[in-house]
Design an enzyme around this catalytic site. Structure first.
Site, PDB file in Angstrom:
ATOM      1  N   ASP A  67      17.772  22.749   6.963  1.00  0.00           N
ATOM      2  CA  ASP A  67      18.123  21.752   7.715  1.00  0.00           C
ATOM      3  C   ASP A  67      18.081  20.473   7.881  1.00  0.00           C
ATOM      4  O   ASP A  67      18.050  19.214   9.303  1.00  0.00           O
ATOM      5  CB  ASP A  67      16.698  22.098   9.215  1.00  0.00           C
ATOM      6  CG  ASP A  67      16.698  23.271  10.148  1.00  0.00           C
ATOM      7  OD1 ASP A  67      18.520  23.897   9.856  1.00  0.00           O
ATOM      8  OD2 ASP A  67      15.889  24.337  10.600  1.00  0.00           O
ATOM      9  N   ARG A  86      44.775  22.605  19.859  1.00  0.00           N
ATOM     10  CA  ARG A  86      43.418  22.540  21.127  1.00  0.00           C
ATOM     11  C   ARG A  86      42.407  21.976  20.432  1.00  0.00           C
ATOM     12  O   ARG A  86      42.583  21.047  19.654  1.00  0.00           O
ATOM     13  CB  ARG A  86      43.496  24.364  19.841  1.00  0.00           C
ATOM     14  CG  ARG A  86      43.900  24.797  20.784  1.00  0.00           C
ATOM     15  CD  ARG A  86      43.375  26.456  20.345  1.00  0.00           C
ATOM     16  NE  ARG A  86      43.709  27.806  20.832  1.00  0.00           N
ATOM     17  CZ  ARG A  86      43.977  28.907  19.702  1.00  0.00           C
ATOM     18  NH1 ARG A  86      43.357  28.575  18.445  1.00  0.00           N
ATOM     19  NH2 ARG A  86      44.468  29.865  19.766  1.00  0.00           N
ATOM     20  N   THR A 144      14.583  24.059   3.213  1.00  0.00           N
ATOM     21  CA  THR A 144      15.480  24.627   4.639  1.00  0.00           C
ATOM     22  C   THR A 144      16.859  24.125   4.851  1.00  0.00           C
ATOM     23  O   THR A 144      16.769  22.680   4.118  1.00  0.00           O
ATOM     24  CB  THR A 144      14.389  23.506   5.782  1.00  0.00           C
ATOM     25  OG1 THR A 144      15.391  24.077   6.653  1.00  0.00           O
ATOM     26  CG2 THR A 144      14.341  22.547   5.607  1.00  0.00           C
ATOM     27  N   GLN A 185      26.292  30.296   7.275  1.00  0.00           N
ATOM     28  CA  GLN A 185      25.619  28.788   6.481  1.00  0.00           C
ATOM     29  C   GLN A 185      24.235  29.145   6.005  1.00  0.00           C
ATOM     30  O   GLN A 185      24.190  28.144   5.062  1.00  0.00           O
ATOM     31  CB  GLN A 185      25.101  28.000   7.818  1.00  0.00           C
ATOM     32  CG  GLN A 185      26.770  27.380   8.293  1.00  0.00           C
ATOM     33  CD  GLN A 185      25.716  26.827   9.998  1.00  0.00           C
ATOM     34  OE1 GLN A 185      25.653  25.536  10.699  1.00  0.00           O
ATOM     35  NE2 GLN A 185      26.374  27.501  10.975  1.00  0.00           N
TER      36      GLN A 185
END
Length: 325
Positions: free
Chosen positions: A132, A167, A130, A257
């Protein structure tokens, strides 16, 4: 060696895809063959298992997949496998194909599926796959290194244009409810603010004050890395621009990603984990998860692994805050 000889190993990828999954599958297949086992590829995760989408794999089947992102076995979510009926059906289909062991590559949800198969007599080993990095028992998960490098390179590009236009940029990265990609990118990209679901207190006034303070001391841009678990980047950008008068843009990096050729780390670690999983099965282990801990490859009982909790390292977060000054 186990008392009951392993003859046929099934391998599947489940949940979200992650760069390096192909390396793990390749290692499982070729290590199993080296042990004299047959290998079956279960396509589309547990969903494909229930639909009997199972193919024979040999050494040639996994040639030239190391550099490919995603998973050549495909992946899918499978609500049906959360039911006892679905689990029993899956175990029976394994037996129909002579599959006595299954290597499951995925996250916590995938490991729960492996746990259920083990309870029904199918030997299982889980491999953490994963982007994550949210599996508590391991310091490494397949795909995280590639995903964080992909995000880092994208954020560098956004910083270039953000500086040119003076910005503020809010860049949202993936990670579901975990902030590890955001934290690593925050440090690697030198972000001025990092918003993590584990720690963010939704104090936008503090962020606005930080932007104004930095602008007064001559800073030409302001980068905010926002984790997916916090979200709402577009509406946040509008509020920040209204409060500061500084043009503020939101960029959501999204699924780019997940893709791309895996890094060397993801290829090597995934390969070792795949081989380790087969070694564990041949040693008679089942209902285990392969992990990387303190520089070593180890394995945990799935029940124990699923019960573990993982938090953001407070030292790493404090370092990120200090370096953002």
């Amino acid at each position: 060696m186990s008392e009951k000889k392993i003859k046929t190993i099934g391998v599947l990828t489940s949940g979200g895809d992650a760069p390096g999954m192909n390396a793990a599958v390749r290692a499982v297949v070729r290590t199993a063959i080296a042990y004299g086992c047959s290998v079956k590829g279960i396509q589309k995760g547990f969903s494909g298992l229930l639909d009997d989408e199972i193919i024979d794999l040999n050494a040639g089947s996994v040639a030239d997949i190391l550099s490919r992102g995603g998973t050549f076995l495909y992946t899918a979510r499978c609500p049906e496998f959360k039911t006892l009926e679905g689990q029993k059906k899956g175990a029976e289909i394994c037996r129909k194909h002579g599959i006595d062991s299954v290597v499951v590559i995925g996250g916590d949800g995938s490991f729960q599926g492996a746990q259920k198969l083990a309870a029904l007599g199918i030997n299982t080993i889980g491999i953490p796959g994963t982007i994550d990095l949210d599996i508590a028992c391991t310091e490494y998960t397949i795909g995280f290194d590639t995903a964080v490098n992909t995000a880092m390179e994208a954020i560098d590009k956004v910083r270039d244009t953000s500086t040119s236009h003076e910005r503020c940029s809010i860049i949202e990265v993936m990670g579901r409810n975990a902030g590890y990609i955001a934290l690593w990118c925050g440090i690697a990209n030198g972000a001025e603010d990092i918003l993590l679901p584990e720690l963010y207190n939704f104090d936008e006034a503090a962020i606005i004050d930080n932007i104004i303070k930095n602008r007064k001391r001559g800073k030409k841009h302001h980068i905010i890395i926002n984790a997916e678990g916090v979200g709402h980047s577009t509406s946040m950008a509008k509020r920040i621009e209204a409060a500061t008068g500084i043009e503020t843009r939101a960029t959501i990096l999204g699924h780019l990603q997940r893709g791309g050729s895996p890094t060397a780390k993801d290829r090597v670690y995934a390969s070792i984990m795949g081989a380790y999983a087969v070694d564990a099965l041949m040693a008679g282990k089942s209902n285990r998860v392969v992990a990387y801990k303190h520089g070593e490859y180890v394995d945990y009982d799935i029940d124990e692994a699923l019960a573990m909790q993982k938090d953001i390292d407070p030292f790493q977060y404090s370092v990120a805050k200090i370096l953002s000054i």
